[in-house]
Design an enzyme around this catalytic site. Structure first.
Site, PDB file in Angstrom:
ATOM      1  N   LYS A  21       0.786  -1.130  -0.051  1.00 13.17           N
ATOM      2  CA  LYS A  21      -0.186   0.127   0.063  1.00 13.17           C
ATOM      3  C   LYS A  21       0.976   1.191  -0.255  1.00 13.17           C
ATOM      4  O   LYS A  21       1.769   1.400   0.739  1.00 13.17           O
ATOM      5  CB  LYS A  21      -0.888  -0.066   1.137  1.00 13.17           C
ATOM      6  CG  LYS A  21      -2.055  -1.093   1.238  1.00 13.17           C
ATOM      7  CD  LYS A  21      -3.056  -0.956   2.110  1.00 13.17           C
ATOM      8  CE  LYS A  21      -4.279  -1.792   2.076  1.00 13.17           C
ATOM      9  NZ  LYS A  21      -5.260  -1.138   0.877  1.00 13.17           N
ATOM     10  N   ASP A  80      -1.091  -0.517  -4.094  1.00  7.31           N
ATOM     11  CA  ASP A  80      -2.372  -0.261  -4.153  1.00  7.31           C
ATOM     12  C   ASP A  80      -2.207   1.345  -3.669  1.00  7.31           C
ATOM     13  O   ASP A  80      -1.875   1.624  -2.458  1.00  7.31           O
ATOM     14  CB  ASP A  80      -2.969  -1.072  -3.020  1.00  7.31           C
ATOM     15  CG  ASP A  80      -4.408  -0.559  -2.938  1.00  7.31           C
ATOM     16  OD1 ASP A  80      -4.838   0.236  -3.612  1.00  7.31           O
ATOM     17  OD2 ASP A  80      -5.183  -1.442  -2.078  1.00  7.31           O
ATOM     18  N   GLU A  94      -3.313  -0.344  -8.150  1.00 12.46           N
ATOM     19  CA  GLU A  94      -4.714  -0.427  -7.817  1.00 12.46           C
ATOM     20  C   GLU A  94      -5.179   1.199  -7.636  1.00 12.46           C
ATOM     21  O   GLU A  94      -4.480   1.929  -6.849  1.00 12.46           O
ATOM     22  CB  GLU A  94      -5.222  -0.977  -6.605  1.00 12.46           C
ATOM     23  CG  GLU A  94      -4.766  -2.723  -6.807  1.00 12.46           C
ATOM     24  CD  GLU A  94      -5.171  -3.395  -5.521  1.00 12.46           C
ATOM     25  OE1 GLU A  94      -6.265  -3.083  -4.742  1.00 12.46           O
ATOM     26  OE2 GLU A  94      -4.788  -4.402  -5.254  1.00 12.46           O
ATOM     27  N   ASP A 118     -10.628  -0.672  -8.198  1.00 16.42           N
ATOM     28  CA  ASP A 118     -10.967  -1.277  -6.948  1.00 16.42           C
ATOM     29  C   ASP A 118     -12.229  -0.298  -6.425  1.00 16.42           C
ATOM     30  O   ASP A 118     -13.337  -0.592  -6.480  1.00 16.42           O
ATOM     31  CB  ASP A 118      -9.858  -1.241  -5.700  1.00 16.42           C
ATOM     32  CG  ASP A 118     -10.428  -1.880  -4.472  1.00 16.42           C
ATOM     33  OD1 ASP A 118     -11.359  -2.282  -4.294  1.00 16.42           O
ATOM     34  OD2 ASP A 118      -9.273  -1.811  -3.566  1.00 16.42           O
ATOM     35  N   LYS A 127     -14.507  -7.359  -4.298  1.00 14.89           N
ATOM     36  CA  LYS A 127     -14.872  -7.674  -3.067  1.00 14.89           C
ATOM     37  C   LYS A 127     -16.209  -7.761  -2.534  1.00 14.89           C
ATOM     38  O   LYS A 127     -17.213  -6.782  -2.791  1.00 14.89           O
ATOM     39  CB  LYS A 127     -14.533  -6.121  -1.975  1.00 14.89           C
ATOM     40  CG  LYS A 127     -12.882  -5.778  -2.243  1.00 14.89           C
ATOM     41  CD  LYS A 127     -12.512  -4.597  -1.239  1.00 14.89           C
ATOM     42  CE  LYS A 127     -11.231  -4.374  -1.098  1.00 14.89           C
ATOM     43  NZ  LYS A 127     -10.684  -3.781  -2.276  1.00 14.89           N
TER      44      LYS A 127
END
Length: 351
Positions: free
Chosen positions: A147, A177, A203, A228, A255
């Site tokens: 991240k 991400d 992402e 995302d 998700k």
């Protein structure tokens, strides 16, 4: 049907570009026959405060409406409440499969097949992130997601450079991400700076909600772009198709608790496959209840690339699970069934 709110407590603060998380609200749903209430199917409505568009004052009202409709044998429109849809699907599947914690029987749940997952490095200080990254590599992960966007960007570049100095892409696959951390002014310089590290993908480089600019980013980015947060709140099939056609990303990240449950995520997969858009599945900070159901679903999809599934090790007040992690392989232990129902009885059931 009944529901029970529950706050999961992180063992260590979890850093994201939206801030540091110390706890996360979730909600459990159970389905049962009134003649035998001790036998119940359980699911998790993993609402995500600050990210889920459904989170807010109307959430519990929708839960109560769903409880009433289940009692009357009527359906409930959960189009704009994807986590409730996901939790209800889980509870029904669990009940249908004998109230054992079995949602999607497959070779995965028989312990025959495994799921390869990526290691996740949370945001933190440079030294913390390097330590976490080294731990993931030592644990056997060949794909690591980092991240970015919360600390100094130069420090993040230095960290990626240190990894690539030691490991080529054939040895370690790197995903980053951004969680929408960049903007119109800095996204292209950032992508250019990241290009040198031979990344698998990035992402959500910019915040969701600007499909025209996101399409431009996807077209000119030297790194494949994965959507995302852009998928959140896009719940109707026609809107999903419109979004994919408007942006045409390299990948989408699914998700189920944020995109309409397993049924809604399956719609995304079909639409992506029709457009030659890649995809993988990621958990959304569920407890072991939702994570087990999610992993079992992934076990039916025939996936080959690493998935973004959690490992149940983030929370100090989690539940028992048949999932086990060996290196980068997520395993299901059939001897872990049936999952102990007693651990759920003390929850604050409502409805």
């Amino acid at each position: 049907m009944e529901y029970a709110p529950y706050r999961l407590r992180f063992m260590n603060p979890a850093g994201t570009s939206r801030g540091v998380l110390n706890e996360k609200l979730t909600c459990f749903i159970r389905i049962f026959d009134e003649k035998n209430p001790e036998q119940f199917g359980i699911g998790e409505a993993a609402v995500f405060e600050g990210l889920s568009k459904e989170a807010g004052a109307g959430y519990e009202i929708k839960l109560l409406e769903t409880v009433a409709n289940v009692a009357l044998g009527r359906g409930t429109d959960l189009t704009d409440f994807p986590s409730i849809q996901c939790g209800l699907e889980q509870a029904i599947l669990d009940f249908s499969n004998g109230c054992r914690g079995l949602y999607f029987p497959s070779k995965f749940t028989e312990g025959i097949e495994t799921i390869t997952i990526n290691g996740l490095v949370w945001m933190g200080r440079h030294d913390e992130m390097m330590t976490r990254l080294e731990e993931k590599i030592e644990q056997g992960f060949k794909c690591v997601k980092i991240k970015i966007g919360a600390i100094d960007f130069k420090d993040e570049l230095d960290m990626l450079a240190a990894v690539r100095k030691r490991f080529s892409r054939s040895e370690i696959e790197l995903r980053v991400d951004a969680n929408g951390a960049f903007n119109m002014e800095n996204v292209f310089p950032a992508l250019h700076a990241l290009q040198q590290f031979d990344l698998h993908s990035i992402e959500q480089p910019i915040p969701a909600g600007n499909p025209e600019f996101m399409r431009m980013v996807c077209q000119v980015s030297p790194i494949p772009v994965a959507l995302d947060e852009e998928l959140i709140g896009v719940n109707r099939p026609e809107d999903k198709a419109k979004l994919l056609d408007a942006i045409m990303p390299a990948y989408i990240i699914l998700k189920p608790s944020l995109c309409g449950g397993f049924s809604g995520a399956s719609e995304w997969i079909q639409l992506a496959n029709e457009r030659n858009i890649g995809w993988w599945v990621t958990s959304a900070l569920e407890s072991n209840v939702g994570l087990s159901a999610l992993s079992q679903w992934v076990g039916t999809l025939g996936v080959t690339m690493p998935q973004g599934l959690g490992t149940g090790q983030l929370f100090e007040n989690n539940f028992t699970s048949p999932l086990r992690l060996e290196g980068e392989h997520l395993n299901f232990n059939p001897e872990g069934l049936p999952v102990d129902r007693k651990q759920f009885l003390a929850l604050d059931w409502r409805g």
